[in-house]
Design an enzyme around this catalytic site. Structure first.
Site, PDB file in Angstrom:
ATOM      1  N   CYS A 141     -19.463   0.891   7.446  1.00 15.50           N
ATOM      2  CA  CYS A 141     -19.800   2.062   8.704  1.00 15.50           C
ATOM      3  C   CYS A 141     -20.815   1.181   9.158  1.00 15.50           C
ATOM      4  O   CYS A 141     -21.343   0.351  10.234  1.00 15.50           O
ATOM      5  CB  CYS A 141     -19.491   3.475   8.532  1.00 15.50           C
ATOM      6  SG  CYS A 141     -18.066   3.902   7.146  1.00 15.50           S
ATOM      7  N   LYS A 167       0.796  -1.008   0.195  1.00 10.93           N
ATOM      8  CA  LYS A 167      -0.075   0.330  -0.537  1.00 10.93           C
ATOM      9  C   LYS A 167       0.906   1.776   0.584  1.00 10.93           C
ATOM     10  O   LYS A 167       0.877   1.884  -0.723  1.00 10.93           O
ATOM     11  CB  LYS A 167      -0.852   0.099   1.714  1.00 10.93           C
ATOM     12  CG  LYS A 167      -2.216  -0.723   1.062  1.00 10.93           C
ATOM     13  CD  LYS A 167      -2.822  -0.125   2.517  1.00 10.93           C
ATOM     14  CE  LYS A 167      -4.438  -0.908   2.419  1.00 10.93           C
ATOM     15  NZ  LYS A 167      -5.234   0.174   3.828  1.00 10.93           N
TER      16      LYS A 167
HETATM   17  C1  UGA Z   1     -21.641   7.102   6.872  1.00  8.08           C
HETATM   18  C2  UGA Z   1     -21.962   7.819   7.408  1.00  8.08           C
HETATM   19  O1  UGA Z   1     -22.982   8.901   6.694  1.00  8.08           O
HETATM   20  C3  UGA Z   1     -20.501   8.900   8.213  1.00  8.08           C
HETATM   21  O2  UGA Z   1     -20.904  10.238   8.531  1.00  8.08           O
HETATM   22  C4  UGA Z   1     -19.914   8.105   9.067  1.00  8.08           C
HETATM   23  O3  UGA Z   1     -18.657   8.352   8.605  1.00  8.08           O
HETATM   24  C5  UGA Z   1     -19.832   7.155   8.231  1.00  8.08           C
HETATM   25  O4  UGA Z   1     -20.433   5.677   7.591  1.00  8.08           O
HETATM   26  C6  UGA Z   1     -18.198   6.310   8.948  1.00  8.08           C
HETATM   27  O5  UGA Z   1     -19.356   6.035   9.755  1.00  8.08           O
HETATM   28  O6  UGA Z   1     -17.625   6.451   8.642  1.00  8.08           O
HETATM   29  P1  UGA Z   1     -21.220   6.344   4.275  1.00  8.08           P
HETATM   30  O7  UGA Z   1     -21.049   4.450   4.680  1.00  8.08           O
HETATM   31  O8  UGA Z   1     -19.906   6.608   3.757  1.00  8.08           O
HETATM   32  O9  UGA Z   1     -20.976   7.245   5.598  1.00  8.08           O
HETATM   33  O10 UGA Z   1     -22.573   6.388   3.634  1.00  8.08           O
HETATM   34  P2  UGA Z   1     -23.662   6.772   3.756  1.00  8.08           P
HETATM   35  O11 UGA Z   1     -23.617   8.190   2.312  1.00  8.08           O
HETATM   36  O12 UGA Z   1     -24.188   7.573   4.853  1.00  8.08           O
HETATM   37  O13 UGA Z   1     -24.654   5.370   3.250  1.00  8.08           O
HETATM   38  C7  UGA Z   1     -25.015   3.910   3.810  1.00  8.08           C
HETATM   39  C8  UGA Z   1     -25.862   3.496   3.301  1.00  8.08           C
HETATM   40  O14 UGA Z   1     -26.649   4.644   3.525  1.00  8.08           O
HETATM   41  C9  UGA Z   1     -25.461   3.148   1.287  1.00  8.08           C
HETATM   42  O15 UGA Z   1     -25.332   1.865   1.145  1.00  8.08           O
HETATM   43  C10 UGA Z   1     -26.228   3.966   1.245  1.00  8.08           C
HETATM   44  O16 UGA Z   1     -26.814   4.009   0.047  1.00  8.08           O
HETATM   45  C11 UGA Z   1     -27.497   3.636   2.273  1.00  8.08           C
HETATM   46  N1  UGA Z   1     -28.438   5.201   2.437  1.00  8.08           N
HETATM   47  C12 UGA Z   1     -28.307   5.998   2.706  1.00  8.08           C
HETATM   48  C13 UGA Z   1     -29.773   4.601   1.760  1.00  8.08           C
HETATM   49  O17 UGA Z   1     -30.122   4.090   1.614  1.00  8.08           O
HETATM   50  N2  UGA Z   1     -30.229   6.268   1.650  1.00  8.08           N
HETATM   51  C14 UGA Z   1     -30.569   7.049   2.393  1.00  8.08           C
HETATM   52  O18 UGA Z   1     -31.553   8.095   2.669  1.00  8.08           O
HETATM   53  C15 UGA Z   1     -29.031   7.435   2.970  1.00  8.08           C
END
Ligand code: UGA
Length: 467
Positions: free
Chosen positions: A279, A35
């Site tokens: 996450c 990496k």
């Molecule tokens: C998430 C959190 O949003 C971040 O704030 C946090 O820092 C991060 O985890 C972490 O702990 O590192 P992430 O996993 O990148 O971020 O993605 P999100 O945008 O939160 O989406 C997560 C999942 O929820 C995805 O599968 C997305 O498609 C789904 N989702 C999101 C829905 O099904 N509906 C929604 O309205 C929003």
């Protein structure tokens, strides 16, 4: 300030690069030589907006990569721990990497150091880091441990870091709190955003973030509780979507109605095939395990997970209901990443659905704008990978939309209709208006909305009729 970041995964690499961008000298360390070699040659390991540009800007000047934790600790005033905290079999976070880094830091630290936990960890981890440091030769007063959780979303991680809603710092001493304030000063006072070379702020970004100084336990809980609450919002709206299907309501209308209440807010109310990624599934399980460890039952979190898992099964049932039998059916799949804008397939609902369809004898041709290289690693040659949407759709008996890529929301529906054997779309992300699909003549099945079924004579495509 001289900072080191230990662990060059998603959070570590983005944090290291952004610390360099706001003016610090950063040493980013990982024990994975391969990496570090890639990063040292200017490559990137993740698909993330603006990251490559910033890596090129600071690499070999303010940002250096290394495999030596010892060097990093000796040379830095603040040491950020961003190593992985994978799920153990009972859902609790496995903190062995964090402990191992804490021991190494203790063994080679000279002078006062601030050790910052940035990995997602359960409450009291900062206490354990402190104990590990003392057991390994450090004395109280020679170091402080701070909890500084990260709230980056994949796909927008760089702008989330540079223009955060809040910066949370859980510190026990004034000395450590001052170091943390100094590190984040360019974001707290808005001076970073004023630089001509600054990455532009995203729409709706706060001009300056809320800077929240707390005790370490509160900071640790804020991270787990935030992710669990967002996951809960998604499961809640998915459960409501299922009721919508039963009573003939429309989830798009219902979500808008709920989300326009400023106490609720419109975000994270998109229904679909459930949440995935590295996450939410892990953190919901870990938060549940933490609560249990401290004698607090939290069955609500079990429901959040259960609704999420059932959402995939419900979608698979819809595919079956739309196609009658599955064995031997050729399906086009759009999207493999766990969400749009990333190449990450960890805990991706799309991958799980594809695996189930393969088990039931379907033949799948898939396309994803960024995640196909990673998907090959888990799906191997069980799936055919196409170079674009329309090639994936060619001759398929139905099209499944499994990831909310922006690119998938503006497809040429007439071209798609010609490419498919039958005009059937199952949209697990609700990317289209029913009226558009109706006009284009598709049988369209989505989440929490009525199914669109054109009459059976129209179901056959013109090319089938011609054939
Ligand atoms: C998430 C959190 O949003 C971040 O704030 C946090 O820092 C991060 O985890 C972490 O702990 O590192 P992430 O996993 O990148 O971020 O993605 P999100 O945008 O939160 O989406 C997560 C999942 O929820 C995805 O599968 C997305 O498609 C789904 N989702 C999101 C829905 O099904 N509906 C929604 O309205 C929003």
């Amino acid at each position: 300030m001289r900072i080191s970041v230990i662990g060059s995964g998603y959070v570590g690499l983005v944090a290291a690069t952004c610390f360099a961008e706001i003016g610090h000298d950063v040493l980013c360390v990982d024990n994975d030589r391969e990496k570090i070699a890639i990063l040292d040659q200017g490559g990137s390991l993740i698909h993330e907006d603006c990251l490559q540009e910033l890596l090129s800007r600071h690499h070999h000047s303010r940002l250096v990569f290394s495999t030596s934790v010892e060097d990093a600790v000796r040379e830095s005033q603040a040491i950020f721990i961003t190593v992985g905290t994978p799920s153990a079999s009972n859902g609790a976070a496995d903190l062995s990497y964090v402990e191992s880094v804490a021991r190494t830091i203790a063994k080679c630290a000279e002078g006062y150091k601030v050790v910052v936990e940035k990995s997602t960890v359960p409450v009291y981890t900062s206490e354990w880091i402190e104990r590990a440091m003392i057991q390994n030769g450090r004395h109280a007063g020679e170091f402080d441990v701070v909890s500084n959780p990260e709230f980056l979303r994949e796909g927008t991680a760089v702008t989330d870091f540079l223009y955060p809603d809040r910066i949370v710092v859980g510190a026990k001493t004034k000395r450590a709190a001052c170091v943390m304030r100094e590190i984040y000063a360019p974001l707290i006072d808005g001076s970073y955003a004023e630089q001509s070379s600054a990455v532009p702020p995203p729409e709706g970004a706060r001009s300056v973030p809320l800077y929240l100084q707390t005790c370490p336990q509160s900071a640790e809980l804020i991270k787990h509780a935030s992710n669990a609450f967002l996951a809960l919002k998604i499961s809640f709206i998915n459960a409501v979507a299922n009721i919508c299907e039963s009573v003939g309501a429309d989830i798009a209308e219902v979500s808008e109605g709920i989300g326009s209440d400023s106490r609720i807010g419109p975000d994270f109310l998109r229904s679909g095939i459930g949440y995935g990624g590295s996450c939410f599934p892990k953190d919901v399980a870990a938060f549940r395990a933490v609560a249990q460890d401290f004698g607090c039952e939290f069955p609500l979190l079990d429901e959040v997970r259960k609704i999420n898992e059932e959402q995939r099964q419900r979608f698979l049932s819809k595919v079956k209901a739309a196609l009658w039998t599955l064995k031997g059916k050729r399906l086009a799949v759009l999207g493999l990443a766990f969400k749009g804008g990333t190449d990450d397939i960890r805990e991706s609902p799309a991958i799980e659905i594809v695996k189930s369809l393969l088990e039931q004898g379907c033949k799948v041709t898939a396309f994803d704008p960024a995640a196909m290289d990673r998907a090959v690693e888990v799906l191997a040659d069980s799936v055919t990978f196409a170079n674009d949407v329309y090639t994936a759709a060619e001759g398929a008996e139905a099209l499944l939309i499994l990831t909310d890529w922006k690119e998938f929301a503006n497809l040429d529906l007439q071209r798609l209709r010609k490419a498919l054997k039958y005009p059937i779309i199952l949209d697990g992300r609700n990317l289209y208006k029913l009226s558009d699909m109706e006009k284009a003549g598709f049988n369209y099945y989505s989440i929490g909305r009525r199914p669109l079924e054109v009459s059976h004579s129209f179901l056959r495509n013109s090319r089938v009729i011609a054939g």
